[in-house]
Design a protein around this motif. Structure first.
Motif, PDB file in Angstrom:
ATOM      1  N   ASN A 262       0.810  -1.218   0.000  1.00 32.54           N
ATOM      2  CA  ASN A 262       0.000   0.000   0.000  1.00 32.54           C
ATOM      3  C   ASN A 262       0.845   1.272   0.000  1.00 32.54           C
ATOM      4  O   ASN A 262       0.313   2.370   0.006  1.00 32.54           O
ATOM      5  N   ILE A 263       2.175   1.116   0.030  1.00 31.63           N
ATOM      6  CA  ILE A 263       3.052   2.275  -0.026  1.00 31.63           C
ATOM      7  C   ILE A 263       3.003   2.851  -1.445  1.00 31.63           C
ATOM      8  O   ILE A 263       3.146   2.138  -2.435  1.00 31.63           O
ATOM      9  N   SER A 264       2.794   4.159  -1.541  1.00 26.85           N
ATOM     10  CA  SER A 264       2.718   4.799  -2.850  1.00 26.85           C
ATOM     11  C   SER A 264       3.493   6.106  -2.835  1.00 26.85           C
ATOM     12  O   SER A 264       3.548   6.796  -1.824  1.00 26.85           O
ATOM     13  N   VAL A 265       4.114   6.427  -3.966  1.00 24.31           N
ATOM     14  CA  VAL A 265       4.784   7.721  -4.115  1.00 24.31           C
ATOM     15  C   VAL A 265       3.883   8.697  -4.849  1.00 24.31           C
ATOM     16  O   VAL A 265       4.267   9.795  -5.164  1.00 24.31           O
ATOM     17  N   SER A 266       2.656   8.254  -5.150  1.00 27.92           N
ATOM     18  CA  SER A 266       1.722   9.105  -5.879  1.00 27.92           C
ATOM     19  C   SER A 266       0.334   8.954  -5.284  1.00 27.92           C
ATOM     20  O   SER A 266      -0.075   7.863  -4.900  1.00 27.92           O
ATOM     21  N   THR A 267      -0.396  10.051  -5.191  1.00 23.58           N
ATOM     22  CA  THR A 267      -1.764  10.008  -4.684  1.00 23.58           C
ATOM     23  C   THR A 267      -2.722   9.901  -5.857  1.00 23.58           C
ATOM     24  O   THR A 267      -2.736  10.774  -6.729  1.00 23.58           O
ATOM     25  N   PRO A 268      -3.532   8.828  -5.916  1.00 17.56           N
ATOM     26  CA  PRO A 268      -4.469   8.697  -7.035  1.00 17.56           C
ATOM     27  C   PRO A 268      -5.537   9.778  -6.995  1.00 17.56           C
ATOM     28  O   PRO A 268      -5.865  10.301  -5.925  1.00 17.56           O
ATOM     29  N   PRO A 269      -6.063  10.173  -8.160  1.00 11.19           N
ATOM     30  CA  PRO A 269      -7.148  11.150  -8.196  1.00 11.19           C
ATOM     31  C   PRO A 269      -8.328  10.704  -7.333  1.00 11.19           C
ATOM     32  O   PRO A 269      -8.564   9.506  -7.163  1.00 11.19           O
ATOM     33  N   VAL A 270      -9.067  11.647  -6.798  1.00 16.16           N
ATOM     34  CA  VAL A 270     -10.085  11.336  -5.793  1.00 16.16           C
ATOM     35  C   VAL A 270     -11.191  10.425  -6.329  1.00 16.16           C
ATOM     36  O   VAL A 270     -11.815   9.694  -5.555  1.00 16.16           O
ATOM     37  N   ASN A 271     -11.452  10.441  -7.603  1.00 16.93           N
ATOM     38  CA  ASN A 271     -12.559   9.634  -8.129  1.00 16.93           C
ATOM     39  C   ASN A 271     -12.094   8.293  -8.690  1.00 16.93           C
ATOM     40  O   ASN A 271     -12.747   7.705  -9.547  1.00 16.93           O
ATOM     41  N   THR A 272     -10.954   7.802  -8.214  1.00 14.91           N
ATOM     42  CA  THR A 272     -10.453   6.521  -8.719  1.00 14.91           C
ATOM     43  C   THR A 272     -10.609   5.391  -7.729  1.00 14.91           C
ATOM     44  O   THR A 272     -10.289   4.260  -8.035  1.00 14.91           O
ATOM     45  N   ILE A 273     -11.065   5.679  -6.536  1.00 12.57           N
ATOM     46  CA  ILE A 273     -11.132   4.625  -5.511  1.00 12.57           C
ATOM     47  C   ILE A 273     -12.345   3.749  -5.749  1.00 12.57           C
ATOM     48  O   ILE A 273     -13.486   4.206  -5.764  1.00 12.57           O
TER      49      ILE A 273
END
Length: 274
Positions: A262-273
């Protein structure tokens, strides 16, 4: 620079490393960097409708003078375009922007509640030879299992964020078992690898740059990395990774940097979850 290739599940050849274009700049800047990458030896160009650079990509391909059939072109369907009709419309817009007649690999950018309808359109595009291969991005095992229930053709590719701090072993093993090629975005963790002590040590040991070590680590895991750079020397350096091999012991040491899937260097756009 000769880049090795791999075969997808449908026997289509895909380069073993690609050129990423996220945040590549304006239309003119994008065209310049794509032309540069192609002329330096890259065969795969990775973009997405969300990147808003498809026109620049198309211009760069044209200006490179390289034959279209010698280029493996990838683009992606954005979240707002899911559903059967919307997918077809979005695809047609992408090929118009790119100024091409077909796409080598078309990807669903993020999983969505309309996956089944969207994927039906992907199958249509594939069966009608508008695309040579189809796949997904950012799909977890549960998303792929859900897609299995309705898909006639399973994805040939799953593009996910992978780097030494998030090795994604479970999904990588699942994809390998199901003959789905894994492609890695964010392979050098947006530069985080540059300050890592182990990466510095291995760079000195193998006399290769830290990005070269990390990209080679991907290659030896049977994963296709798509690094991004706007610097000519770095662009060239990133594909100079086929003349050395990381030892199995050092591969394990790099693997040990994993901090969790779950470690990420990027935050996905809010409507992608989903």
């Amino acid at each position: 620079m000769k880049i090795k290739s791999k075969l997808l599940s449908n026997n289509i050849s895909i380069p073993s490393i690609g050129f990423g274009t996220y945040k590549s700049g304006n239309e003119k800047e994008t065209a310049i960097v794509v032309k540069e990458a192609l002329n330096l030896g890259y065969k795969m160009i990775d973009t997405a409708s969300f990147y808003k650079n498809e026109v620049g990509i198309g211009n760069g391909i044209k200006e490179s003078k390289i034959n279209r059939e010698d280029i493996f072109l990838v683009t992606k369907l954005w979240n707002d375009d899911h559903g059967y009709e919307n997918t077809i419309e979005a695809f047609n817009k992408s090929i118009n922007n790119l100024k091409v007649d077909y796409i080598d690999l078309y990807l669903v950018h993020w999983p969505n509640k309309l996956n089944a309808e969207t994927w039906r359109a992907f199958e249509y595009l594939y069966e009608n030879k508008k695309v040579k291969s189809i796949g997904v991005c950012n799909f977890k095992i549960e998303h792929l299992e859900e897609l299995k229930k309705t898909a006639k053709i399973m994805p040939m590719v799953n593009q996910i964020e992978i780097h030494p701090f998030s090795t994604k072993n479970d999904i990588v093993n699942y994809c390998e078992y199901n003959n789905i090629q894994v492609v890695a975005w964010g392979p050098i963790a947006r530069g985080r690898v540059f300050t890592n002590d182990l990466m510095i040590e291995l760079s000195n040991k193998y006399k290769k740059s830290i990005p070269q070590i990390v990209l080679r680590w991907h290659i030896q895991r049977n994963i296709i990395p798509i690094p991004k750079s706007s610097n000519k020397d770095r662009i060239k350096e990133n594909i100079d990774i086929f003349d050395f091999e990381i030892s199995s012991e050092d591969m394990k040491r790099i693997n040990s940097l994993n901090e969790g899937d779950n470690i990420s260097v990027s935050t996905p756009p809010v409507n992608t979850i989903y």
